[in-house]
Design an enzyme around this catalytic site. Structure first.
Site, mmCIF file in Angstrom:
data_model
loop_
_atom_site.group_PDB
_atom_site.id
_atom_site.type_symbol
_atom_site.label_atom_id
_atom_site.label_comp_id
_atom_site.label_asym_id
_atom_site.label_seq_id
_atom_site.Cartn_x
_atom_site.Cartn_y
_atom_site.Cartn_z
ATOM 1 N N GLU A 14 0.840 -1.204 0.000
ATOM 2 C CA GLU A 14 0.000 0.000 0.000
ATOM 3 C C GLU A 14 0.872 1.250 0.000
ATOM 4 O OE1 GLU A 14 -2.373 -0.261 3.555
ATOM 5 O OE2 GLU A 14 -3.160 -2.233 3.035
ATOM 6 N N LYS A 58 2.186 4.663 1.332
ATOM 7 C CA LYS A 58 2.131 5.198 2.702
ATOM 8 C C LYS A 58 1.870 6.696 2.617
ATOM 9 C CE LYS A 58 4.594 5.122 7.092
ATOM 10 N NZ LYS A 58 4.465 6.534 7.449
ATOM 11 N N ASP A 107 1.327 10.456 3.585
ATOM 12 C CA ASP A 107 1.990 11.271 4.598
ATOM 13 C C ASP A 107 1.011 12.319 5.122
ATOM 14 O OD1 ASP A 107 3.955 12.174 6.194
ATOM 15 O OD2 ASP A 107 5.119 13.157 4.632
ATOM 16 N N TYR A 109 -7.115 2.548 5.589
ATOM 17 C CA TYR A 109 -6.234 1.394 5.415
ATOM 18 C C TYR A 109 -6.437 0.287 6.442
ATOM 19 C CZ TYR A 109 -3.609 4.517 8.495
ATOM 20 O OH TYR A 109 -3.260 5.386 9.482
ATOM 21 N N LYS A 166 10.460 3.036 3.692
ATOM 22 C CA LYS A 166 10.445 4.489 3.506
ATOM 23 C C LYS A 166 11.215 4.909 2.256
ATOM 24 C CE LYS A 166 9.100 7.065 6.397
ATOM 25 N NZ LYS A 166 9.126 7.383 7.808
ATOM 26 N N CYS A 180 25.316 46.237 -6.922
ATOM 27 C CA CYS A 180 25.223 45.019 -7.730
ATOM 28 C C CYS A 180 26.497 44.193 -7.540
ATOM 29 C CB CYS A 180 25.049 45.388 -9.198
ATOM 30 S SG CYS A 180 25.187 43.961 -10.286
ATOM 31 N N CYS A 234 28.341 44.397 -11.271
ATOM 32 C CA CYS A 234 28.889 45.626 -11.869
ATOM 33 C C CYS A 234 29.029 46.762 -10.859
ATOM 34 C CB CYS A 234 28.012 46.069 -13.033
ATOM 35 S SG CYS A 234 26.406 46.685 -12.509
ATOM 36 N N CYS A 252 19.274 45.725 -10.368
ATOM 37 C CA CYS A 252 20.393 46.466 -10.931
ATOM 38 C C CYS A 252 19.905 46.973 -12.278
ATOM 39 C CB CYS A 252 21.600 45.542 -11.115
ATOM 40 S SG CYS A 252 22.844 46.241 -12.204
ATOM 41 N N CYS A 255 25.969 45.553 -17.457
ATOM 42 C CA CYS A 255 26.305 44.711 -16.305
ATOM 43 C C CYS A 255 26.663 43.329 -16.867
ATOM 44 C CB CYS A 255 25.095 44.628 -15.373
ATOM 45 S SG CYS A 255 25.240 43.372 -14.098
HETATM 46 S S1 IVH Z 1 -1.062 0.644 8.828
HETATM 47 C C1 IVH Z 1 -0.557 -1.664 12.036
HETATM 48 N N1 IVH Z 1 -1.185 1.521 6.380
HETATM 49 O O1 IVH Z 1 1.838 5.514 8.849
HETATM 50 C C2 IVH Z 1 -1.230 -0.658 11.337
HETATM 51 N N2 IVH Z 1 -0.429 3.008 8.073
HETATM 52 O O2 IVH Z 1 4.253 5.248 10.418
HETATM 53 C C3 IVH Z 1 -0.598 0.666 11.428
HETATM 54 N N3 IVH Z 1 0.101 5.259 7.259
HETATM 55 O O3 IVH Z 1 0.303 5.743 12.005
HETATM 56 C C4 IVH Z 1 -0.913 1.525 10.333
HETATM 57 N N4 IVH Z 1 -0.421 4.910 5.155
HETATM 58 O O4 IVH Z 1 -0.665 7.114 10.054
HETATM 59 C C5 IVH Z 1 -0.876 1.822 7.656
HETATM 60 N N5 IVH Z 1 -1.380 2.198 4.162
HETATM 61 C C6 IVH Z 1 -1.070 2.476 5.432
HETATM 62 C C7 IVH Z 1 -0.620 3.748 5.823
HETATM 63 C C8 IVH Z 1 -0.299 3.974 7.157
HETATM 64 C C9 IVH Z 1 0.011 5.797 6.040
HETATM 65 C C10 IVH Z 1 0.577 5.977 8.467
HETATM 66 C C11 IVH Z 1 -0.308 5.817 9.674
HETATM 67 C C12 IVH Z 1 0.578 5.234 10.736
HETATM 68 C C13 IVH Z 1 1.924 5.651 10.249
HETATM 69 C C14 IVH Z 1 3.010 4.759 10.806
#
Ligand code: IVH
Length: 677
Positions: free
Chosen positions: A118, A120, A122, A230, A318, A412, A415, A430, A436
């Site tokens: 999945e 992740k 932010d 998720y 990450k 400047c 120049c 300038c 220049c």
């Molecule tokens: S699972 C065990 N799935 O990442 C379940 N988290 O660094 C824990 N996050 O607190 C979360 N996308 O805020 C899960 N597809 C995803 C996610 C996800 C973003 C975030 C979530 C969690 C943090 C952990």
């Protein structure tokens, strides 16, 4: 006289309207497949609102009219999660991932299992509680056991259902996911903040967190928050078997689930997924900071269990960081082509997203003041896409004892002429122009650039050397250089000299528009060059054009007209143009003549999708010839959208803003009508 509808009948009407609006909301915000046009939605919404005003006792808590925010709170209440909200362990390398896979296989005694991958997101994690299908409570993650109740704010988020869809949902259910702000919305929001003098957010995550933690939910309602789900926490009824099945159910119950989620069989396939998502990262409309890998089967998740705060069955792979802290060592001031002075920060080099960064753009003195920057501060540097790295703030742990103020230069740096700050404008300038050296170098860089004369192999350093050795005085002199001159300049290999001479020769066959653009007239960018090229049949006509004639053209105002006529009156520029022509710079005669009765005058057009009869560039040429402005993005000012195949999100946005949509067939009809085709 008609009798008023009975209370029962009104209730039925309200129920139907709520249902229809919920469906439309789900189609738009969860499925990304709108079923109503914006004005149709608004019409139904107002109908519902009118009924509710006259029958307040019939307002349902899940009515879409109840999403606009409630009375401000004085504080957030802390509430327990029914089930702990876990966090994730991080993996930064392939080795970390392979070790994770080995641990799982050995604990599962080599039983068969799959991984689900999945993106992740932010943003900020939340936990939503549903009872009998109704949204009861929304909590932030907090410490994993207790979170803050942000229920009123959660209710304003359109992609969160106020009641669950379908009928097979559990009686009690906790839904977990990430609240975020799409990148585009973040940009607009920050720009609005700057306009009203508010401090902008450093990144979309902070913006999402700040917006979710508003005591006044009416503010949250204006912040374009979204949620992607998720996982679930507590859930009554029949247990589900896999994460994949659970995500499908969540989607059916009305939640947004990331469509890029994929189930795979091996850890190698997880790594391929990681690479593919990393590749798409910039293009995605939201920020992600990695991918999450989970063992898909709940039975195996149970066997693997949890270690303190993170499950053993999942890991976050990450991405390389896009933000890092470093020291601001020096600020230098660069001179641009038009004399604008830009501060550039030299930082202790750091690696960001796999690239070493040692310079950051500081924009202007106002930006330095806004950030409160001093030399020797520990700063947060951010790099996103192909954008030049920026400083987004001072790190909270910055404790330099040697903070030195950054002073605005008076002269400047190239120049030494005294710099000028026009009252009301941010830039300092300038005004020495081509006297220049730095501005001369920038003008030549512009002249050789791809969209101008497109002279390959002539970089900044080489141009600087030619200027330093006084082998050239202006861009036109480039065409007069001999092999001997080039050898003198850089002791280059004969092959490199050959290549440069070839690309100089090639560049002489240009287009009328490119030539105008290459001249580097202040503020004359590509689109103005195009307008001028369409209107004036040849160079002579353009050179003698009066300011009045220039100002009659679309998007040319007083300043621009002044810049253009001043440029052509300058004897140095006239000499440069003659020299270029003598060197053999030419272009084909004007193809599309500007229509004097510019029928689309004042209209703003946007193009999207693949056209079948012409390229987008040709279509823009025709539009400009008919007097229209062509813009890259849709805004409230857009009048018409010309669509080809696969029009994408621009079409959706245009529908939302009720912008007139034109097909290629309609457009071709118009061109024929005006004898352009
Ligand atoms: S699972 C065990 N799935 O990442 C379940 N988290 O660094 C824990 N996050 O607190 C979360 N996308 O805020 C899960 N597809 C995803 C996610 C996800 C973003 C975030 C979530 C969690 C943090 C952990």
């Amino acid at each position: 006289m008609d009798s008023l509808p009975s209370n029962q009948a009104v209730k039925r009407m309200i129920d139907q309207l709520v249902k229809r609006l919920e469906e439309a909301n789900y189609a738009y915000h969860v499925l990304d497949q709108p079923i109503l046009l914006d004005y149709e939605y608004d019409q139904l919404f107002h109908e519902l609102k009118a009924l509710e005003i006259n029958n307040p006792e019939l307002i349902a808590s899940n009515s879409p009219t109840q999403r606009v925010g409630a009375k401000p709170l004085s504080t957030f209440q802390t509430m327990p999660h029914e089930m702990q909200m876990l966090s994730l362990d991080n993996a930064f390398t392939l080795q970390d991932i392979l070790a994770f896979d080995r641990r799982i296989k050995s604990r599962l005694m080599h039983a068969k299992f799959t991984y689900i991958c999945e993106p992740k997101l932010d943003g900020v994690a939340v936990n939503l509680l549903y009872e009998s299908g109704q949204l009861i409570q929304g909590l932030t993650r907090g410490d994993g056991y207790y979170g803050e109740s942000v229920t009123d704010n959660i209710r304003t988020i359109a992609s969160i259902p106020l009641r669950l869809r379908g009928s097979d949902w559990p009686e009690r259910l906790e839904v977990r996911g990430e609240i975020y702000i799409p990148k585009e919305k973040f940009k607009v929001m920050n720009a609005d903040f700057v306009l009203v003098g508010k401090k902008p957010f450093a990144n979309p995550r902070n913006a999402a967190a700040g917006s979710l933690r508003q005591l006044d939910s009416r503010i949250t309602a204006e912040r374009s928050l979204q949620m992607c789900c998720y996982s679930v926490g507590m859930m009554t009824g029949d247990p589900l078997k896999t994460q994949e099945q659970m995500l499908e159910k969540l989607n059916e119950w009305g939640f947004r689930v990331n469509p890029l989620i994929k189930t795979v069989k091996t850890i190698e396939a997880c790594e391929v997924y990681y690479d593919a998502i990393l590749e798409r990262r910039e293009a995605l409309p939201y920020e992600i900071d990695g991918v999450v890998l989970k063992v898909n089967e709940f039975i195996h998740q149970k066997t693997l269990g949890v270690l303190v705060r993170a499950p053993r069955w999942a890991i976050a792979r990450k991405f390389p960081a896009q933000e890092a802290t470093t020291c601001l060592k020096v600020v230098e001031f660069q001179v641009g082509r038009t004399g604008t002075i830009t501060p550039v920060g030299r930082i202790t080099p750091i690696s960001l997203g796999g690239v070493m960064i040692s310079n950051v753009n500081l924009h202007n003195m106002q930006e330095i003041q806004r950030l409160g920057l001093c030399i020797n501060d520990t700063v947060i540097v951010r790099r996103a896409g192909d954008v030049i790295p920026q400083i987004v703030g001072i790190a909270s742990n910055s404790e330099s004892t040697n903070r030195l103020p950054i002073l605005m230069p008076i002269h400047c740096p190239s120049c030494q002429q005294k710099l000028i700050k026009t009252p009301g404008l941010v830039a300092i300038k300038c005004l020495a122009g081509l006297n220049c050296l730095a501005q001369k170098r920038e003008a030549i860089k512009h002249f050789v650039s791809r969209k101008a004369m497109n002279i390959k192999g002539l970089g900044e350093q080489l141009i600087q050397k030619l200027l330093d050795q006084q082998l050239i005085q202006s861009a036109a002199d480039l065409y007069l250089l001999t092999v001997d001159d080039w050898m003198k300049c850089d002791r280059m290999a004969t092959r490199s000299i050959d290549n440069i001479l070839k690309s100089l020769a090639l560049s002489k066959q240009t287009t009328w528009k490119q030539f105008i653009y290459a001249l580097g007239i202040h503020e004359v960018g590509e689109s103005t060059a195009q307008i001028l090229a369409h209107h004036f049949l040849n160079l002579n006509q353009l050179m003698v054009a009066s300011q009045t004639e220039l100002q009659q053209l679309p998007s040319i105002g007083e300043t621009m007209a002044d810049n253009i006529s001043t440029f052509f009156k300058d004897p140095n520029n006239q000499a440069m143009i003659i020299s270029l022509q003598n060197s053999g710079v030419t272009w084909p005669t004007n193809e599309i003549k500007m229509q004097h009765n510019a029928v689309l005058s004042g209209q703003n057009w946007v193009l999207t999708g693949k056209l079948s009869q012409m390229t987008q560039e040709q279509a823009s040429d025709y539009l400009i010839a008919l007097g229209a402005h062509v813009n890259p993005v849709i805004s409230k000012k857009t009048n018409r959208l010309l669509i080809g195949d696969h029009p994408g999100s621009k079409l959706q946005k245009a529908k939302k803003l009720e912008i007139d949509i034109w097909s290629e067939v309609q457009f071709i009809e118009l061109l024929k009508q005006y004898e352009l085709l």
